[in-house]
Design a protein around this motif. Structure first.
Motif, PDB file in Angstrom:
ATOM      1  N   LYS A 226      -2.203  10.947   8.540  1.00 47.23           N
ATOM      2  CA  LYS A 226      -2.144   9.638   9.192  1.00 47.23           C
ATOM      3  C   LYS A 226      -0.726   9.084   9.142  1.00 47.23           C
ATOM      4  O   LYS A 226      -0.003   9.269   8.155  1.00 47.23           O
ATOM      5  CB  LYS A 226      -3.104   8.664   8.514  1.00 47.23           C
ATOM      6  CG  LYS A 226      -4.573   8.987   8.739  1.00 47.23           C
ATOM      7  CD  LYS A 226      -5.466   7.882   8.166  1.00 47.23           C
ATOM      8  CE  LYS A 226      -6.946   8.188   8.430  1.00 47.23           C
ATOM      9  NZ  LYS A 226      -7.828   7.115   7.903  1.00 47.23           N
ATOM     10  N   THR A 227      -0.334   8.409  10.197  1.00 42.94           N
ATOM     11  CA  THR A 227       0.987   7.789  10.251  1.00 42.94           C
ATOM     12  C   THR A 227       0.998   6.538   9.383  1.00 42.94           C
ATOM     13  O   THR A 227       0.124   5.674   9.517  1.00 42.94           O
ATOM     14  CB  THR A 227       1.357   7.415  11.694  1.00 42.94           C
ATOM     15  OG1 THR A 227       1.332   8.601  12.493  1.00 42.94           O
ATOM     16  CG2 THR A 227       2.751   6.791  11.741  1.00 42.94           C
ATOM     17  N   ILE A 228       1.978   6.454   8.494  1.00 42.45           N
ATOM     18  CA  ILE A 228       2.085   5.314   7.597  1.00 42.45           C
ATOM     19  C   ILE A 228       3.304   4.501   7.982  1.00 42.45           C
ATOM     20  O   ILE A 228       4.430   5.005   7.999  1.00 42.45           O
ATOM     21  CB  ILE A 228       2.187   5.776   6.130  1.00 42.45           C
ATOM     22  CG1 ILE A 228       0.922   6.547   5.735  1.00 42.45           C
ATOM     23  CG2 ILE A 228       2.407   4.596   5.202  1.00 42.45           C
ATOM     24  CD1 ILE A 228       0.973   7.152   4.359  1.00 42.45           C
TER      25      ILE A 228
ATOM     26  N   GLN B 298       0.473   2.881  -5.490  1.00 38.73           N
ATOM     27  CA  GLN B 298      -0.188   1.954  -4.583  1.00 38.73           C
ATOM     28  C   GLN B 298      -1.672   2.295  -4.434  1.00 38.73           C
ATOM     29  O   GLN B 298      -2.531   1.411  -4.514  1.00 38.73           O
ATOM     30  CB  GLN B 298       0.472   1.995  -3.208  1.00 38.73           C
ATOM     31  CG  GLN B 298      -0.112   1.015  -2.197  1.00 38.73           C
ATOM     32  CD  GLN B 298       0.233  -0.420  -2.530  1.00 38.73           C
ATOM     33  OE1 GLN B 298       1.377  -0.814  -2.493  1.00 38.73           O
ATOM     34  NE2 GLN B 298      -0.756  -1.216  -2.869  1.00 38.73           N
ATOM     35  N   TYR B 299      -1.977   3.581  -4.280  1.00 39.34           N
ATOM     36  CA  TYR B 299      -3.371   3.950  -4.064  1.00 39.34           C
ATOM     37  C   TYR B 299      -4.188   3.914  -5.351  1.00 39.34           C
ATOM     38  O   TYR B 299      -5.413   3.776  -5.302  1.00 39.34           O
ATOM     39  CB  TYR B 299      -3.469   5.294  -3.338  1.00 39.34           C
ATOM     40  CG  TYR B 299      -3.049   5.140  -1.900  1.00 39.34           C
ATOM     41  CD1 TYR B 299      -3.731   4.255  -1.070  1.00 39.34           C
ATOM     42  CD2 TYR B 299      -1.943   5.805  -1.390  1.00 39.34           C
ATOM     43  CE1 TYR B 299      -3.332   4.065   0.238  1.00 39.34           C
ATOM     44  CE2 TYR B 299      -1.535   5.619  -0.080  1.00 39.34           C
ATOM     45  CZ  TYR B 299      -2.231   4.735   0.729  1.00 39.34           C
ATOM     46  OH  TYR B 299      -1.823   4.535   2.027  1.00 39.34           O
ATOM     47  N   GLU B 300      -3.532   4.005  -6.481  1.00 37.47           N
ATOM     48  CA  GLU B 300      -4.234   3.734  -7.737  1.00 37.47           C
ATOM     49  C   GLU B 300      -4.686   2.273  -7.762  1.00 37.47           C
ATOM     50  O   GLU B 300      -5.830   1.961  -8.118  1.00 37.47           O
ATOM     51  CB  GLU B 300      -3.315   4.011  -8.929  1.00 37.47           C
ATOM     52  CG  GLU B 300      -3.089   5.482  -9.207  1.00 37.47           C
ATOM     53  CD  GLU B 300      -2.166   5.703 -10.387  1.00 37.47           C
ATOM     54  OE1 GLU B 300      -1.814   4.716 -11.060  1.00 37.47           O
ATOM     55  OE2 GLU B 300      -1.796   6.859 -10.656  1.00 37.47           O
ATOM     56  N   MET B 301      -3.784   1.377  -7.389  1.00 34.71           N
ATOM     57  CA  MET B 301      -4.124  -0.058  -7.378  1.00 34.71           C
ATOM     58  C   MET B 301      -5.186  -0.370  -6.334  1.00 34.71           C
ATOM     59  O   MET B 301      -6.112  -1.154  -6.586  1.00 34.71           O
ATOM     60  CB  MET B 301      -2.862  -0.886  -7.137  1.00 34.71           C
ATOM     61  CG  MET B 301      -1.887  -0.872  -8.301  1.00 34.71           C
ATOM     62  SD  MET B 301      -0.518  -2.046  -8.118  1.00 34.71           S
ATOM     63  CE  MET B 301       0.446  -1.243  -6.840  1.00 34.71           C
ATOM     64  N   VAL B 302      -5.056   0.249  -5.171  1.00 29.83           N
ATOM     65  CA  VAL B 302      -6.045   0.016  -4.110  1.00 29.83           C
ATOM     66  C   VAL B 302      -7.428   0.484  -4.557  1.00 29.83           C
ATOM     67  O   VAL B 302      -8.428  -0.233  -4.410  1.00 29.83           O
ATOM     68  CB  VAL B 302      -5.621   0.746  -2.818  1.00 29.83           C
ATOM     69  CG1 VAL B 302      -6.774   0.771  -1.811  1.00 29.83           C
ATOM     70  CG2 VAL B 302      -4.409   0.058  -2.199  1.00 29.83           C
ATOM     71  N   THR B 303      -7.491   1.701  -5.121  1.00 30.18           N
ATOM     72  CA  THR B 303      -8.769   2.260  -5.566  1.00 30.18           C
ATOM     73  C   THR B 303      -9.430   1.363  -6.612  1.00 30.18           C
ATOM     74  O   THR B 303     -10.619   1.036  -6.514  1.00 30.18           O
ATOM     75  CB  THR B 303      -8.561   3.670  -6.149  1.00 30.18           C
ATOM     76  OG1 THR B 303      -8.024   4.522  -5.137  1.00 30.18           O
ATOM     77  CG2 THR B 303      -9.875   4.254  -6.644  1.00 30.18           C
ATOM     78  N   ASP B 304      -8.668   0.967  -7.620  1.00 31.82           N
ATOM     79  CA  ASP B 304      -9.255   0.182  -8.712  1.00 31.82           C
ATOM     80  C   ASP B 304      -9.580  -1.247  -8.276  1.00 31.82           C
ATOM     81  O   ASP B 304     -10.520  -1.854  -8.788  1.00 31.82           O
ATOM     82  CB  ASP B 304      -8.322   0.181  -9.924  1.00 31.82           C
ATOM     83  CG  ASP B 304      -8.262   1.545 -10.586  1.00 31.82           C
ATOM     84  OD1 ASP B 304      -9.223   2.314 -10.420  1.00 31.82           O
ATOM     85  OD2 ASP B 304      -7.255   1.843 -11.255  1.00 31.82           O
TER      86      ASP B 304
ATOM     87  N   LYS C  86       6.542   5.010   1.961  1.00 34.04           N
ATOM     88  CA  LYS C  86       7.384   6.130   2.389  1.00 34.04           C
ATOM     89  C   LYS C  86       7.695   7.065   1.233  1.00 34.04           C
ATOM     90  O   LYS C  86       7.881   8.255   1.412  1.00 34.04           O
ATOM     91  CB  LYS C  86       8.680   5.579   2.988  1.00 34.04           C
ATOM     92  CG  LYS C  86       9.693   6.652   3.362  1.00 34.04           C
ATOM     93  CD  LYS C  86      10.970   6.013   3.896  1.00 34.04           C
ATOM     94  CE  LYS C  86      12.036   7.061   4.203  1.00 34.04           C
ATOM     95  NZ  LYS C  86      13.293   6.444   4.681  1.00 34.04           N
ATOM     96  N   TYR C  87       7.720   6.493   0.012  1.00 33.87           N
ATOM     97  CA  TYR C  87       8.141   7.251  -1.163  1.00 33.87           C
ATOM     98  C   TYR C  87       6.923   7.678  -1.978  1.00 33.87           C
ATOM     99  O   TYR C  87       6.046   6.864  -2.283  1.00 33.87           O
ATOM    100  CB  TYR C  87       9.088   6.413  -2.009  1.00 33.87           C
ATOM    101  CG  TYR C  87      10.281   5.928  -1.217  1.00 33.87           C
ATOM    102  CD1 TYR C  87      11.352   6.778  -0.958  1.00 33.87           C
ATOM    103  CD2 TYR C  87      10.313   4.636  -0.698  1.00 33.87           C
ATOM    104  CE1 TYR C  87      12.437   6.353  -0.213  1.00 33.87           C
ATOM    105  CE2 TYR C  87      11.394   4.192   0.045  1.00 33.87           C
ATOM    106  CZ  TYR C  87      12.457   5.046   0.291  1.00 33.87           C
ATOM    107  OH  TYR C  87      13.517   4.637   1.034  1.00 33.87           O
ATOM    108  N   GLY C  88       6.904   8.953  -2.346  1.00 38.40           N
ATOM    109  CA  GLY C  88       5.726   9.530  -2.991  1.00 38.40           C
ATOM    110  C   GLY C  88       5.296   8.818  -4.255  1.00 38.40           C
ATOM    111  O   GLY C  88       4.110   8.564  -4.470  1.00 38.40           O
ATOM    112  N   ILE C  89       6.254   8.464  -5.105  1.00 40.98           N
ATOM    113  CA  ILE C  89       5.898   7.846  -6.385  1.00 40.98           C
ATOM    114  C   ILE C  89       5.264   6.473  -6.173  1.00 40.98           C
ATOM    115  O   ILE C  89       4.319   6.091  -6.863  1.00 40.98           O
ATOM    116  CB  ILE C  89       7.143   7.747  -7.303  1.00 40.98           C
ATOM    117  CG1 ILE C  89       6.710   7.257  -8.693  1.00 40.98           C
ATOM    118  CG2 ILE C  89       8.219   6.851  -6.699  1.00 40.98           C
ATOM    119  CD1 ILE C  89       7.828   7.315  -9.717  1.00 40.98           C
TER     120      ILE C  89
END
Length: 383
Positions: A293-295, A309-315, A301-304
């Protein structure tokens, strides 16, 4: 007694006669000066009385410890050449040194009104797990003399931190005197044994089941429980998703990998457990949906940063689902990230019928839309 030398003599006398309680130096020559204040108190380190100097700068604090002679030299130097005001507290009398804009020095005295506390380097924290506990010896945390093995010091701190958190959560919820607890992903059982022992000391006729996939750990933990006489502590080899019993008062899942955290949360919610305590580990499920998917968000943009970010989104979604189902959710740091970056704890306290369905659902949908997420695994497990 109206000179700086008079004040310094009082400081020296209190130090020598062991009546010194604390000293504060203040009023730097200019507000822009980097060093703003100095706080001094006695401390006991390796059976020796030293003096802790806390230098308060504009952007940081710095602490140094001095012996008596060095302390007097440092105080004299700073009071004569830098700070204009000072407050000396002794066991019987307080003295305040004041310097006017014109340089006039006055000293005011007043009776001391305080309780003298014993000297310590750091305030001792209350330990919920004592080093003399037999289960700590069997699990290899302490030796036969009840001394914490150096390489297990972090684990010992983690056990006590966990029990401190549990204590607060128990006090904020309603539990029966015979609570049923399930630890999903119990591992070697450090926290499971600690919780069983703690609950027994608090008068609960507790029953705890540890769920673990590794047969060797299950066998080890069952053997240790039998040896300790922990008759209502048992461990079974089973995947979390296969656990069927819904008689759960407290559900625990610490560092259950990937969607195993969601499996555990769904079991706790289905059982309407009074407490759900998790330390989420992996967060692959949401991240994998975004491959290809285009972000457009530059932060991602940066992997770290994307990982965090997705840890925070998930929790956050997990916490909102708990709220949707009638739980008060909390997210906070479990252990210092000095030891592990996976240091977030997500807990839910069941308030039964106080569901927040519409509001929580809308927030979940907004997050998924913003980040291009189709679903979070816990949603699917509860449908």
């Amino acid at each position: 007694m109206n000179t700086r030398q008079d004040f310094l003599e009082q400081v020296e006398s209190s130090l020598i006669n062991h009546t010194f309680v604390k000293l504060t130096l203040s009023k730097a020559p200019h507000k822009s000066e980097n060093l703003q204040n100095l706080f001094i108190r006695p401390v006991l380190i390796k059976e020796e009385t030293l003096y802790s100097f806390v230098y308060r700068y504009l952007t940081k604090d710095e602490t140094k410890n001095y012996d008596l002679k060095s302390a007097l030299t440092e105080i004299s130097e700073l009071l004569e050449n830098y700070f204009k005001n000072a407050t000396l507290c002794t066991q019987h009398q307080d003295y305040q040194l004041l310097t006017s804009k014109k340089g006039k020095v006055t000293i005011q005295k007043s009776a001391a009104k305080r309780t003298i506390e014993p000297l310590t380097h750091d305030k001792a924290k209350k330990k919920r797990a004592g080093t003399d506990a037999d289960y700590l010896r069997l699990l290899g945390v302490t030796d036969d003399q009840g001394t914490v093995i150096p390489k297990m010091a972090d684990k010992f701190r983690q056990i006590n931190k966990f029990l401190e958190i549990i204590e607060g959560l128990i006090n904020s919820s309603s539990l029966p005197k015979t609570p049923k607890i399930v630890d999903m992903g119990s591992g070697k059982g450090y926290l499971t044994f600690a919780l069983y022992d703690y609950m027994k000391t608090k008068g609960y006729d507790v029953e705890i089941t540890g769920i673990e996939l590794r047969q060797d750990l299950v066998d080890f933990c069952n053997g240790a429980a039998n040896q300790l006489g922990f008759n209502k502590l048992s461990f079974v080899k089973q995947p979390i998703q296969d656990y069927k019993n819904e008689d759960i008062d407290i559900l625990i899942a610490l560092h259950a990998c990937d969607t195993a955290t969601d499996d555990a949360l769904s079991k706790g919610i289905a059982a309407q457990a009074s407490l759900i305590v998790t330390a989420p580990c992996c967060h692959k499920q949401v991240r994998q949906q975004l491959k290809g998917k285009t972000i457009t968000n530059p932060i991602l943009k940066y992997g770290i940063f994307k990982e965090r970010q997705y840890e925070m989104v998930t929790d956050t979604i997990r916490a909102l689902i708990l709220e949707r189902e009638g739980y008060e959710s909390k997210i906070f740091e479990f252990v210092s990230n000095e030891h592990t970056r996976k240091n977030v704890m997500l807990v839910g306290v069941n308030h039964r019928d106080k569901k927040n369905h519409a509001s929580a659902t809308q927030k979940i949908e907004d997050i998924k839309k913003e980040f291009g997420i189709d679903y979070q695994q816990l949603e699917k497990l509860l449908t």
